[in-house]
Design an enzyme around this catalytic site. Sequence first.
Site, short mmCIF file in Angstrom:
data_model
loop_
_atom_site.label_atom_id
_atom_site.label_comp_id
_atom_site.label_asym_id
_atom_site.label_seq_id
_atom_site.Cartn_x
_atom_site.Cartn_y
_atom_site.Cartn_z
CB SER A 212 -0.94 -0.02 1.21
OG SER A 212 -0.24 -0.11 2.41
N GLY A 214 -0.05 4.63 -0.12
CA GLY A 214 -0.74 5.88 0.14
C GLY A 214 -1.48 6.37 -1.08
N GLY A 217 -1.70 4.39 -4.39
CA GLY A 217 -2.49 3.16 -4.52
C GLY A 217 -1.71 1.91 -4.21
N GLY A 243 -5.15 1.22 5.53
CA GLY A 243 -4.50 -0.08 5.36
C GLY A 243 -5.38 -1.21 5.88
CG ASP A 244 -6.33 -1.21 9.87
OD1 ASP A 244 -5.25 -1.81 9.72
OD2 ASP A 244 -6.52 -0.33 10.72
#
Lengths: 303, 303
Positions: A212, A214, A217, A243-244
């Site tokens: 990931s 930010g 993408g 992120g979760d």
Amino acid sequence: MIVTVTLNPALDLTYGIDALVPHGTHRVSTVAERPGGKGLNVARVLHALGEPVLATGLLGGHTGTRVASLLDTAGVPTSFLPVSGETRRTVAVVDGTDATGFWEPGPVIPPGEWSRFGAHFRDLLPRASVVALCGSLPPGLPDDAYASLIHLATAAGVRTVLDTSGPPLRHGLRASPTITKPNTTELAELVASSDASPSLIRGLTTGAVVVSRGPDGLLAVTPDGVRSCAPPAALEGNPTGAGDACVAALARGLRDGTRWPELLADAVALSAAAVASPAAGEIDPEVYHRTLMALGAHSGATT
Amino acid sequence: MIVTVTLNPALDLTYGIDALVPHGTHRVSTVAERPGGKGLNVARVLHALGEPVLATGLLGGHTGTRVASLLDTAGVPTSFLPVSGETRRTVAVVDGTDATGFWEPGPVIPPGEWSRFGAHFRDLLPRASVVALCGSLPPGLPDDAYASLIHLATAAGVRTVLDTSGPPLRHGLRASPTITKPNTTELAELVASSDASPSLIRGLTTGAVVVSRGPDGLLAVTPDGVRSCAPPAALEGNPTGAGDACVAALARGLRDGTRWPELLADAVALSAAAVASPAAGEIDPEVYHRTLMALGAHSGATT
């Protein structure tokens, strides 16, 4: 069913104050309490999407009871192993400028409790199709704690998503989780380089790695090739919890056998929906569907 | 028996960190949990002195359960009224320089619960010889909350010590507590002057007023005259909790009919013993006895 594992959950406290004065005394005007820890955020996102989910991990003491009660109120099914220590708190003090955070370390887990969790986890596996293992380890657990759980899951035919950092990430990758999701900082720390090539990433594990990045993408390095997917527009909001939400999408996609292009689009859209929400573990459904449409995908896309 | 009233108790959390960085994230290295609130400190000091004491007040939620459990572990007898709100926390973040404090406001107490506490308090009065009423009021309680309790105690023939500030102090004084213990700041706020004369203080209430003046010791303005007592040596340490130790000594002296000179010496010595201890609610017995000797008094002196 998707099982999320949170070995170091927290009671997240958010305090509203006027302005932070170092070494002063502050009257807190607003207090918010939320279940904290990455695995619990993943579980709450999946529950909000209507997906069958079970949150497991370690909870202890009065703070642990409070976390369990908040999850119960939110309707998230749980099966935690009670431990003797006190579950940690995190305190975020928010003034007009930004947040100042204080993170308790979490309880020391004795070897006997860790071994009991192994048995508890094995008992849950027959009901699981995917397990998401997320977040830091509490003191006392070995660095290969996630690796051990991944081996147990794999032996039971259950697929895994790993989202952690540092030594638990290094050890976990060697156990070949189905998907590992580091962010760019965690990946850079792991490979001691800020510019990891897909071939370098490929050498870390036999499973897939989804990085990931930010606003840039997701980059997926998989046994079938390299793919990426970026949000269609710049996002404003709260990146905590993005992120979760991404892990929630990856776990659901694994369960459903979703193909990589649709899976990455879904993960990007769900991350955007988390950024648009004020707190981690929550999503904005309207942003989710709008982003999916912009990416030419549709929600929960399966092949 | 001495009954202490704590209407806005707290779970006091002390976090040790390296250095406070505004708007940064801090890993907390040490976490200490203590029962908080002035009345609970008074109860703990009396219990440490071996005096029969009962702590009452309002406790609610998971944080209230934790406070009750800490008091139970310390062996302090309690009889709290359970309330629907969550008892507050205070967080003190201590770095190498000083402490930065964050105080939650406390739960809103609905009128029905306050009325139930009045009945609960009345039921305790037959067992009490002295009641100490200490600290702030939680949201929802009327400014004359302490005044009402003082009237109930006086009607039952029970003497009272009041230690609060602001409007609850102003209202409480009119109910003529046996002793009121403001500090210099609280007194200055009350009379809108930093230099209150004994005659001005005398006009505030028909009871006695004992002003705690930090290193300058105590000034007692009583129906029998004006007296003062100062510590024999400068004190280094933690002044938090010195006022609570003073209230503990005053309550014990009232119970025993101790004469003013011995009572003030005892209160000064117990305050010094609190300053010498790292946390509020604790005393250093050696400093207590040494200060009493230096003042020419002896412990628990009665006439």
